[in-house]
Motif scaffolding. Structure first.
Motif, PDB file in Angstrom:
ATOM      1  N   ALA A  42      -5.914   6.192   0.747  1.00 12.91           N
ATOM      2  CA  ALA A  42      -5.927   5.308  -0.421  1.00 12.91           C
ATOM      3  C   ALA A  42      -5.726   3.862   0.030  1.00 12.91           C
ATOM      4  O   ALA A  42      -4.772   3.557   0.744  1.00 12.91           O
ATOM      5  CB  ALA A  42      -4.825   5.712  -1.395  1.00 12.91           C
ATOM      6  N   GLY A  43      -6.643   2.990  -0.342  1.00 12.22           N
ATOM      7  CA  GLY A  43      -6.624   1.605   0.099  1.00 12.22           C
ATOM      8  C   GLY A  43      -7.678   1.295   1.154  1.00 12.22           C
ATOM      9  O   GLY A  43      -7.958   0.134   1.434  1.00 12.22           O
ATOM     10  N   HIS A  44      -8.276   2.355   1.729  1.00 14.30           N
ATOM     11  CA  HIS A  44      -9.302   2.180   2.768  1.00 14.30           C
ATOM     12  C   HIS A  44     -10.723   2.254   2.212  1.00 14.30           C
ATOM     13  O   HIS A  44     -11.687   2.124   2.971  1.00 14.30           O
ATOM     14  CB  HIS A  44      -9.181   3.297   3.817  1.00 14.30           C
ATOM     15  N   GLU A  45     -10.888   2.465   0.933  1.00 16.54           N
ATOM     16  CA  GLU A  45     -12.188   2.864   0.378  1.00 16.54           C
ATOM     17  C   GLU A  45     -13.319   1.886   0.647  1.00 16.54           C
ATOM     18  O   GLU A  45     -14.486   2.288   0.776  1.00 16.54           O
ATOM     19  CB  GLU A  45     -12.070   3.080  -1.132  1.00 16.54           C
ATOM     20  N   GLU A 233     -14.694  -4.850  12.548  1.00 22.49           N
ATOM     21  CA  GLU A 233     -13.321  -4.506  12.168  1.00 22.49           C
ATOM     22  C   GLU A 233     -13.114  -4.906  10.719  1.00 22.49           C
ATOM     23  O   GLU A 233     -13.441  -6.033  10.326  1.00 22.49           O
ATOM     24  CB  GLU A 233     -12.289  -5.206  13.054  1.00 22.49           C
ATOM     25  N   VAL A 234     -12.588  -3.988   9.932  1.00 19.70           N
ATOM     26  CA  VAL A 234     -12.361  -4.223   8.508  1.00 19.70           C
ATOM     27  C   VAL A 234     -10.862  -4.172   8.228  1.00 19.70           C
ATOM     28  O   VAL A 234     -10.185  -3.203   8.597  1.00 19.70           O
ATOM     29  CB  VAL A 234     -13.076  -3.160   7.648  1.00 19.70           C
ATOM     30  N   GLN A 235     -10.356  -5.204   7.585  1.00 17.63           N
ATOM     31  CA  GLN A 235      -8.959  -5.198   7.170  1.00 17.63           C
ATOM     32  C   GLN A 235      -8.816  -4.312   5.945  1.00 17.63           C
ATOM     33  O   GLN A 235      -9.415  -4.575   4.897  1.00 17.63           O
ATOM     34  CB  GLN A 235      -8.476  -6.604   6.833  1.00 17.63           C
ATOM     35  N   VAL A 236      -8.074  -3.230   6.084  1.00 11.14           N
ATOM     36  CA  VAL A 236      -7.788  -2.357   4.958  1.00 11.14           C
ATOM     37  C   VAL A 236      -6.271  -2.270   4.812  1.00 11.14           C
ATOM     38  O   VAL A 236      -5.527  -2.820   5.622  1.00 11.14           O
ATOM     39  CB  VAL A 236      -8.409  -0.951   5.171  1.00 11.14           C
ATOM     40  N   HIS A 237      -5.818  -1.577   3.788  1.00  9.66           N
ATOM     41  CA  HIS A 237      -4.378  -1.463   3.559  1.00  9.66           C
ATOM     42  C   HIS A 237      -4.046  -0.041   3.140  1.00  9.66           C
ATOM     43  O   HIS A 237      -4.599   0.463   2.166  1.00  9.66           O
ATOM     44  CB  HIS A 237      -3.916  -2.453   2.486  1.00  9.66           C
ATOM     45  N   ARG A 238      -3.166   0.586   3.876  1.00 10.84           N
ATOM     46  CA  ARG A 238      -2.779   1.974   3.630  1.00 10.84           C
ATOM     47  C   ARG A 238      -1.710   2.028   2.548  1.00 10.84           C
ATOM     48  O   ARG A 238      -0.582   1.589   2.747  1.00 10.84           O
ATOM     49  CB  ARG A 238      -2.264   2.573   4.943  1.00 10.84           C
ATOM     50  N   HIS A 239      -2.054   2.573   1.390  1.00 11.94           N
ATOM     51  CA  HIS A 239      -1.110   2.617   0.279  1.00 11.94           C
ATOM     52  C   HIS A 239      -0.051   3.684   0.452  1.00 11.94           C
ATOM     53  O   HIS A 239       0.994   3.627  -0.207  1.00 11.94           O
ATOM     54  CB  HIS A 239      -1.861   2.884  -1.035  1.00 11.94           C
ATOM     55  N   MET A 240      -0.327   4.686   1.275  1.00 12.21           N
ATOM     56  CA  MET A 240       0.595   5.806   1.440  1.00 12.21           C
ATOM     57  C   MET A 240       1.090   5.855   2.882  1.00 12.21           C
ATOM     58  O   MET A 240       0.697   5.038   3.710  1.00 12.21           O
ATOM     59  CB  MET A 240      -0.105   7.115   1.062  1.00 12.21           C
ATOM     60  N   GLY A 241       1.933   6.827   3.170  1.00 10.96           N
ATOM     61  CA  GLY A 241       2.448   6.962   4.520  1.00 10.96           C
ATOM     62  C   GLY A 241       1.379   7.387   5.508  1.00 10.96           C
ATOM     63  O   GLY A 241       0.251   7.714   5.125  1.00 10.96           O
ATOM     64  N   HIS A 242       1.742   7.393   6.776  1.00 14.41           N
ATOM     65  CA  HIS A 242       0.787   7.848   7.781  1.00 14.41           C
ATOM     66  C   HIS A 242       0.347   9.267   7.471  1.00 14.41           C
ATOM     67  O   HIS A 242      -0.823   9.620   7.638  1.00 14.41           O
ATOM     68  CB  HIS A 242       1.420   7.794   9.177  1.00 14.41           C
ATOM     69  N   PHE A 243       1.256  10.093   7.008  1.00 15.17           N
ATOM     70  CA  PHE A 243       0.952  11.443   6.566  1.00 15.17           C
ATOM     71  C   PHE A 243       1.836  11.739   5.365  1.00 15.17           C
ATOM     72  O   PHE A 243       2.844  11.062   5.142  1.00 15.17           O
ATOM     73  CB  PHE A 243       1.208  12.469   7.689  1.00 15.17           C
TER      74      PHE A 243
END
Length: 337
Positions: A42-45, A233-243
């Protein structure tokens, strides 16, 4: 692109719900309908949607261990992918691969839990396309934590030396598991790695699907026209934890709220509305996407689990006796022990 993105987001939210069933309050990774690890994107879409919009079924895509948004954008069968995640025999890999090892030969999509593993595979697919005289391309998605791996450098080198039709896409979410990027990598901009191999490189510094689309359009066109590889390279943002289950104690307290303000989906919604798309059309797309996801999850949960004896199928075994005999005969003819 918008439909792919809202489908991917809702898919991950629903998977999170299903995954956490039976795993709370004390987290038990083996419990619930989806045992094992689950890495959500979520956040990488924007990266998956913006790049895959330029691809065909005969183009190859390799994804990392956080692959669902990319698979959806590439057109992987949602029902079969969901059945695979739930470990059912009607899944893409008969329930044996799980969410990190999805494979769809009809869409030329694969992913791996091994860091940077998709890079050599994509280069191989690109080399095969070139030798066969095809105009298909290959795209390797990887995280910023993978750009220090040997397989990544070797892949860049071979792709450039052979001028192969491959695009490398780094998804930079700032965190290599729990380590901030600046503690493990010597460059702030991963696309700078391209300079050491003499290939074009570009960083998309905003989590913007349209900006990704424009950069990918040029990169894919370059590859398809025989002009060699590109590193994005694309700046994305991980909304959740690594797992799922990651307590995220390593992240600053205000980071999640900050990055949610940079969510690529509302950003694309705003752009579409400014271009004259009606809100009702976006609502219709979102409703359709949610229904599709809910139907896929319901279908997957109804599918049968593999029989125990199937654990011994589709795996490496001792070679057939006729193969051994043929090898021995060949060795004898060569005078080799």
């Amino acid at each position: 692109m918008y439909e792919n993105m809202v489908t991917a987001r809702y898919y991950e939210e629903r998977l999170q719900e299903e995954y956490l069933e039976g795993k709370q309050p004390a987290f038990d990774i083996s419990a619930g309908p989806i045992p094992g690890e689950l890495h959500l994107a979520a956040g990488h879409e924007a990266s998956g949607a913006g790049v895959c919009q330029h691809l065909r079924d005969d183009d190859t895509v390799t994804g990392p261990h956080r692959p669902h948004h990319i698979a959806i954008a590439k057109g992987v069968d949602l029902n079969k992918m969901t059945a695979e995640i739930f470990g059912r025999e009607t899944g893409l890999c008969k329930g044996k691969g799980g969410h990190m090892h999805l494979f769809d030969s009809t869409k030329n999509f694969a992913c791996s839990g091994i860091i940077a593993q998709g890079c050599p595979t994509a280069v191989g697919a690109a080399l095969a396309a070139k030798k066969r005289g095809l105009d298909s391309v290959a795209v390797a998605f990887l995280g910023e934590g993978a750009i220090d791996q040997g397989g990544f450098f070797e892949s860049l080198n071979l792709a450039q030396v052979q001028q192969l039709p491959v695009v490398f896409v780094i998804e930079d979410n700032d965190w290599a598991i729990s380590m901030p990027k600046d503690r493990v990598t010597d460059v702030k901009d991963g696309s700078m790695r391209a300079k050491g191999h003499g290939m074009p490189g570009e960083r998309i510094d905003s989590n913007d699907a349209i900006a990704v689309y424009e950069a990918a359009k040029e990169a894919v066109s370059r590859a398809r026209n025989g002009n060699g590889p590109t590193l994005l390279e694309v700046q994305v943002h991980r909304h959740m934890g690594h797992f799922m289950g990651d307590a995220e104690a390593y992240r600053p307290d205000d980071e999640i709220e900050r990055i949610k303000k940079l969510d690529p989906i509302p950003r694309l919604e705003k752009d579409l509305l400014n271009e004259g798309v009606e809100q009702s059309e976006l609502d219709e797309i979102r409703t359709r996407s949610h229904e599709r996801v809910d139907e896929a999850i319901a279908w997957a949960k109804e599918q049968p689990e593999p029989e125990p004896h199937e654990a011994l199928e589709d795996v490496f075994h001792n070679p057939p006796e006729e193969w051994v005999e043929a090898a021995n005969m060949a060795a004898a003819q060569e005078g080799d022990d």
